[in-house]
Design a protein around this motif. Structure first.
Motif, PDB file in Angstrom:
ATOM      1  N   TYR A  23       6.572  -0.991  22.257  1.00 31.46           N
ATOM      2  CA  TYR A  23       6.347   0.453  22.159  1.00 31.46           C
ATOM      3  C   TYR A  23       5.129   0.685  21.266  1.00 31.46           C
ATOM      4  O   TYR A  23       4.939  -0.003  20.266  1.00 31.46           O
ATOM      5  N   ARG A  30       4.998  -2.043  18.353  1.00 36.04           N
ATOM      6  CA  ARG A  30       6.202  -2.777  17.933  1.00 36.04           C
ATOM      7  C   ARG A  30       6.792  -3.480  19.140  1.00 36.04           C
ATOM      8  O   ARG A  30       7.203  -2.833  20.107  1.00 36.04           O
ATOM      9  N   ILE A  32       9.650  -4.915  20.881  1.00 40.40           N
ATOM     10  CA  ILE A  32      11.109  -4.815  20.767  1.00 40.40           C
ATOM     11  C   ILE A  32      11.777  -5.980  21.497  1.00 40.40           C
ATOM     12  O   ILE A  32      12.662  -6.637  20.957  1.00 40.40           O
ATOM     13  N   PRO A  51      23.028  -6.255  18.138  1.00 38.33           N
ATOM     14  CA  PRO A  51      23.138  -5.241  17.098  1.00 38.33           C
ATOM     15  C   PRO A  51      22.433  -3.950  17.491  1.00 38.33           C
ATOM     16  O   PRO A  51      21.586  -3.942  18.381  1.00 38.33           O
ATOM     17  N   SER A  52      22.805  -2.884  16.815  1.00 35.96           N
ATOM     18  CA  SER A  52      22.174  -1.592  17.053  1.00 35.96           C
ATOM     19  C   SER A  52      20.668  -1.716  16.813  1.00 35.96           C
ATOM     20  O   SER A  52      20.244  -2.357  15.854  1.00 35.96           O
ATOM     21  N   GLY A  53      19.893  -1.157  17.706  1.00 36.05           N
ATOM     22  CA  GLY A  53      18.437  -1.209  17.561  1.00 36.05           C
ATOM     23  C   GLY A  53      17.815  -2.477  18.116  1.00 36.05           C
ATOM     24  O   GLY A  53      16.602  -2.670  18.049  1.00 36.05           O
ATOM     25  N   ALA A  54      18.648  -3.349  18.703  1.00 34.05           N
ATOM     26  CA  ALA A  54      18.125  -4.620  19.221  1.00 34.05           C
ATOM     27  C   ALA A  54      17.267  -4.427  20.466  1.00 34.05           C
ATOM     28  O   ALA A  54      16.492  -5.310  20.835  1.00 34.05           O
ATOM     29  N   GLY A  55      17.446  -3.288  21.128  1.00 34.26           N
ATOM     30  CA  GLY A  55      16.664  -3.066  22.348  1.00 34.26           C
ATOM     31  C   GLY A  55      17.516  -3.128  23.606  1.00 34.26           C
ATOM     32  O   GLY A  55      16.989  -3.305  24.708  1.00 34.26           O
ATOM     33  N   LYS A  56      18.824  -2.933  23.469  1.00 33.20           N
ATOM     34  CA  LYS A  56      19.712  -3.029  24.639  1.00 33.20           C
ATOM     35  C   LYS A  56      19.409  -1.919  25.652  1.00 33.20           C
ATOM     36  O   LYS A  56      19.317  -2.162  26.843  1.00 33.20           O
ATOM     37  N   THR A  57      19.264  -0.694  25.130  1.00 29.38           N
ATOM     38  CA  THR A  57      18.953   0.425  26.035  1.00 29.38           C
ATOM     39  C   THR A  57      17.575   0.235  26.658  1.00 29.38           C
ATOM     40  O   THR A  57      17.372   0.494  27.849  1.00 29.38           O
ATOM     41  N   THR A  58      16.649  -0.234  25.852  1.00 31.09           N
ATOM     42  CA  THR A  58      15.301  -0.503  26.362  1.00 31.09           C
ATOM     43  C   THR A  58      15.374  -1.492  27.525  1.00 31.09           C
ATOM     44  O   THR A  58      14.773  -1.279  28.588  1.00 31.09           O
TER      45      THR A  58
HETATM   46  P1  ADP Z   1      19.730  -0.403  21.151  1.00 30.72           P
HETATM   47  O1  ADP Z   1      20.118   0.182  22.479  1.00 30.72           O
HETATM   48  O2  ADP Z   1      20.005  -1.881  21.067  1.00 30.72           O
HETATM   49  O3  ADP Z   1      20.330   0.329  19.980  1.00 30.72           O
HETATM   50  P2  ADP Z   1      17.097   0.701  21.720  1.00 30.72           P
HETATM   51  O4  ADP Z   1      16.594   0.071  22.962  1.00 30.72           O
HETATM   52  O5  ADP Z   1      17.667   2.081  21.836  1.00 30.72           O
HETATM   53  O6  ADP Z   1      18.141  -0.275  20.999  1.00 30.72           O
HETATM   54  O7  ADP Z   1      15.930   0.747  20.644  1.00 30.72           O
HETATM   55  C1  ADP Z   1      15.298  -0.439  20.150  1.00 30.72           C
HETATM   56  C2  ADP Z   1      14.181  -0.032  19.207  1.00 30.72           C
HETATM   57  O8  ADP Z   1      13.142   0.567  19.953  1.00 30.72           O
HETATM   58  C3  ADP Z   1      14.599   0.980  18.141  1.00 30.72           C
HETATM   59  O9  ADP Z   1      13.969   0.642  16.935  1.00 30.72           O
HETATM   60  C4  ADP Z   1      14.072   2.286  18.673  1.00 30.72           C
HETATM   61  O10 ADP Z   1      13.755   3.161  17.624  1.00 30.72           O
HETATM   62  C5  ADP Z   1      12.832   1.865  19.429  1.00 30.72           C
HETATM   63  N1  ADP Z   1      12.544   2.750  20.573  1.00 30.72           N
HETATM   64  C6  ADP Z   1      13.393   3.048  21.580  1.00 30.72           C
HETATM   65  N2  ADP Z   1      12.805   3.861  22.481  1.00 30.72           N
HETATM   66  C7  ADP Z   1      11.544   4.088  22.020  1.00 30.72           C
HETATM   67  C8  ADP Z   1      10.436   4.848  22.504  1.00 30.72           C
HETATM   68  N3  ADP Z   1      10.491   5.528  23.650  1.00 30.72           N
HETATM   69  N4  ADP Z   1       9.290   4.831  21.776  1.00 30.72           N
HETATM   70  C9  ADP Z   1       9.213   4.119  20.623  1.00 30.72           C
HETATM   71  N5  ADP Z   1      10.214   3.385  20.100  1.00 30.72           N
HETATM   72  C10 ADP Z   1      11.372   3.364  20.796  1.00 30.72           C
END
Ligand code: ADP
Length: 276
Positions: A23, A30, A32, A51-58
């Motif tokens: 991102y 950064r 991810i 863990p939370s913030g690992a990038g699972k949703t990404t």
């Molecule tokens: P998880 O689902 O594991 O909690 P996310 O995929 O939501 O993790 O987010 C992983 C990291 O990427 C977090 O630090 C989040 O702040 C960052 N992030 C997520 N989406 C964006 C975005 N669109 N732009 C910039 N940073 C992002």
């Protein structure tokens, strides 16, 4: 980027090949995800934990074709995913935002079927009713989402995905916003619909117990940038049960093993031998 695959693949397998995601740009960049590779086989249930913030949703958004990876590629069967594929449905955590409050439950469920070529209104209504029955909401079609509990609303979101008859169902923390009892009911519903529809399921969760209870394999993510630490086979018998399955020694061992993997410091931070 297109990566050439040489092995034969089933049409409803889903694979991530060397996925990276960064991102931002320049000094704000950064990374991810770094080089994430795995395959979900046809009709398999795989959970991704980390863990939370690992990038699972990404990762899930890249897999669903909602966002391009910075490097690497996603395949549904042998087709590279560059946009949301027709054969794939996604259930998100936030049901309150994914359901249209001005439409009835049945209208919400029928949304993805509208405009499907060759599908008459009667056949559409039949599919909608069958999907609602599968999630235990056969009498809720005329209600509005806001008249239902959170757990029931998430059932509607699942019914909408089922009505679509996808080959692959992606679920992003689908039960994170409901109470514990509803959560276990929805976990069991996942087993039921899997047995009935037999699709490939990939479910993202931060709940280790949930991952072991639901999955045939658990993909553990960790590190910075995040990559696959280990893919853990779950050979617990089916049908699974909230009480008896979770009371087995195998369940406890799997849970402890995955917890250890997630808590392990990233390579280089602390010298530590193998995880067991
Ligand atoms: P998880 O689902 O594991 O909690 P996310 O995929 O939501 O993790 O987010 C992983 C990291 O990427 C977090 O630090 C989040 O702040 C960052 N992030 C997520 N989406 C964006 C975005 N669109 N732009 C910039 N940073 C992002």
């Amino acid at each position: 980027m297109t990566t050439v695959k040489t092995t034969p693949v089933h049409a409803s397998s889903l694979s991530a090949v060397g996925i990276s995601k960064t991102y931002g740009t320049g000094a704000a960049a950064r990374e991810i995800l770094g080089n994430v590779t795995f395959e979900v086989q046809s009709q398999e249930t795989v959970c991704i934990v980390g863990p939370s913030g690992a990038g699972k949703t990404t990762l899930l958004r890249c897999l669903a074709g909602l966002m391009p990876p910075t490097a690497g590629a996603v395949y549904l069967g042998k087709d590279e995913v560059v946009a949301p594929p027709q054969r794939l449905a996604v259930v998100f955590q936030d049901y309150s935002r994914s359901l249209m409050p001005w439409l009835t439950v049945a209208e919400n469920v029928s949304l993805p079927l509208r405009g499907r070529p060759g599908l008459s209104k009667t056949n559409r209504a039949t599919k909608v009713q069958a999907a609602l029955e599968s999630v235990g909401l056969s009498n809720a079609g005329t209600q509005y989402p806001w008249q239902l509990s959170g757990g029931m609303q998430q059932r509607v979101a699942i019914a909408r995905a089922l009505a679509y008859e996808p080959d692959v169902l992606l679920m992003d923390e689908p039960f994170a916003s409901v109470d514990a009892q509803t959560r276990s009911d929805l976990e069991d519903l996942t087993h039921t619909i899997k047995a009935k529809y037999g699709m490939t399921i990939l479910l993202v969760t931060h709940d280790i117990e949930e991952s072991v209870y639901l999955a045939d394999r658990v993909i553990v993510l960790s590190g910075t940038p995040t990559s696959v630490t280990e893919i853990v086979p779950v050979n617990l018998a089916y049908p699974r049960d909230q009480v008896s399955t979770k009371s087995t020694r195998e369940f406890a061992e799997l849970r402890a093993h995955i917890l250890k993997l997630i808590r392990r410091p990233a390579a280089g931070q602390e010298a530590e031998p193998g995880h067991d």
